[in-house]
Scaffold this motif. Sequence first.
Motif, PDB file in Angstrom:
ATOM      1  N   UNK A  52     -96.498  -0.162 109.012  1.00 19.62           N
ATOM      2  CA  UNK A  52     -97.025  -1.307 109.732  1.00 19.62           C
ATOM      3  C   UNK A  52     -95.916  -2.355 109.795  1.00 19.62           C
ATOM      4  N   UNK A  53     -95.597  -2.870 110.987  1.00 22.90           N
ATOM      5  CA  UNK A  53     -94.429  -3.753 111.108  1.00 22.90           C
ATOM      6  C   UNK A  53     -94.531  -5.053 110.324  1.00 22.90           C
ATOM      7  N   UNK A  54     -95.733  -5.584 110.124  1.00 24.01           N
ATOM      8  CA  UNK A  54     -95.863  -6.824 109.359  1.00 24.01           C
ATOM      9  C   UNK A  54     -95.412  -6.601 107.917  1.00 24.01           C
ATOM     10  N   UNK A 101     -93.482 -17.073 111.775  1.00 28.81           N
ATOM     11  CA  UNK A 101     -92.829 -17.506 113.011  1.00 28.81           C
ATOM     12  C   UNK A 101     -92.760 -16.358 114.026  1.00 28.81           C
ATOM     13  N   UNK A 102     -92.601 -15.142 113.524  1.00 33.06           N
ATOM     14  CA  UNK A 102     -92.498 -13.981 114.416  1.00 33.06           C
ATOM     15  C   UNK A 102     -93.858 -13.511 114.910  1.00 33.06           C
ATOM     16  N   UNK A 103     -94.841 -13.485 114.018  1.00 28.53           N
ATOM     17  CA  UNK A 103     -96.110 -12.848 114.355  1.00 28.53           C
ATOM     18  C   UNK A 103     -97.267 -13.823 114.568  1.00 28.53           C
ATOM     19  N   UNK A 104     -97.083 -15.078 114.223  1.00 21.14           N
ATOM     20  CA  UNK A 104     -98.202 -16.011 114.221  1.00 21.14           C
ATOM     21  C   UNK A 104     -98.960 -16.107 115.523  1.00 21.14           C
ATOM     22  N   UNK A 130    -105.349 -16.063 113.973  1.00 25.66           N
ATOM     23  CA  UNK A 130    -104.737 -16.752 112.844  1.00 25.66           C
ATOM     24  C   UNK A 130    -105.228 -18.183 112.753  1.00 25.66           C
ATOM     25  N   UNK A 131    -105.253 -18.868 113.879  1.00 24.47           N
ATOM     26  CA  UNK A 131    -105.724 -20.255 113.908  1.00 24.47           C
ATOM     27  C   UNK A 131    -107.189 -20.338 113.457  1.00 24.47           C
TER      28      UNK A 131
END
Length: 331
Positions: free
Chosen positions: A179-181, A313-316, A323-324
């Motif tokens: 998984x990239x995260x 910063x990359x995935x947010x 996320x918010x």
Amino acid sequence: MKKLAFTTLTLTLPLAAAGMAFANDFTDMEPVTLRLAHVVNEQDGFHVAATKFEELVEARTDGKVDIEIYPNASLGDERTLLEGMQIGTVDMGVITNGPVANFVEEMAVFELPFLFPSPEAAYEVLDGEIGQELLDKLAEVNLKGLAYAERGFRNLTNSERAVNTPEDLDGLRIRVMENPVYTDTFRELGANAVPMAWTEALTAMQQGTIDGQENPVNVIHSFNLDETQSYMTLTRHTYAPAIFVMGMPAWNQLPPAAQEVLTEAAQEAAEHERQVNAEMESEQLAELREAGMEINDSPDLEAFQSAVVPVYEKYGDQFGDYLERIRATLQ
């Protein structure tokens, strides 16, 4: 003694009545067998969840829905299981959220490091509106999400040295989920992140081709990782859900009454597994220490949290507004 017996009876009667009501819905149903697979062993929380689910479903359908459990990756790794569910060669499973997020990208929002401050905070989101929306999105890829069990808060182990700050990870080869995260999180922490299936990771640790891995305490304990990993750091860097998930081919063959039973049983089995995991963790840590594993239970978490800011910063903004909304729920 009489008071205890009376209390037990009053608690049991509604449950029995509910079970009879469920069973009456299945008088004319043709029996069906569902194969439920997972990739870990019978000592793991996934198996606890699966066996509780089996018990509830078979009781409430009067045996018309039979659950057969296949542990130990006997039907394949988690990605293989999900692909099998899509085409109907596997019926259902308890699957770690990371591989599921490869099919529905938004579900990877749960993989962001240090997102949830506690299990209770995670449950509030998963069992609420946000979690249900994401389960429903699985239908877009021919899967049916039933409920969130848990893998739990993940921690770091390795065979080389004690880890207290991200600098201590420099150069260590750490297995992460595919998984990239997760991959980017551990690269930001300074490790050489190596994505691979869990079954391959066990062999790689034994052979020394990787130095470490990250998983909840229950996994570290049930797979006896103290035999290959000398050091554990309780980073609790990610809360990992697990999902009771079915393939739509299996789901669609069931009548509505059976679908209702499976959904409710999955939620109850998930909550049962969460409770078992919480009760067992301190005992498991004590046994790992006794076996010789050096455990750091107070690493420099502020340093770890600072190091993974680039991951946000990359995935947010890649997960829509999830996320918010999660952050708003947790305030």
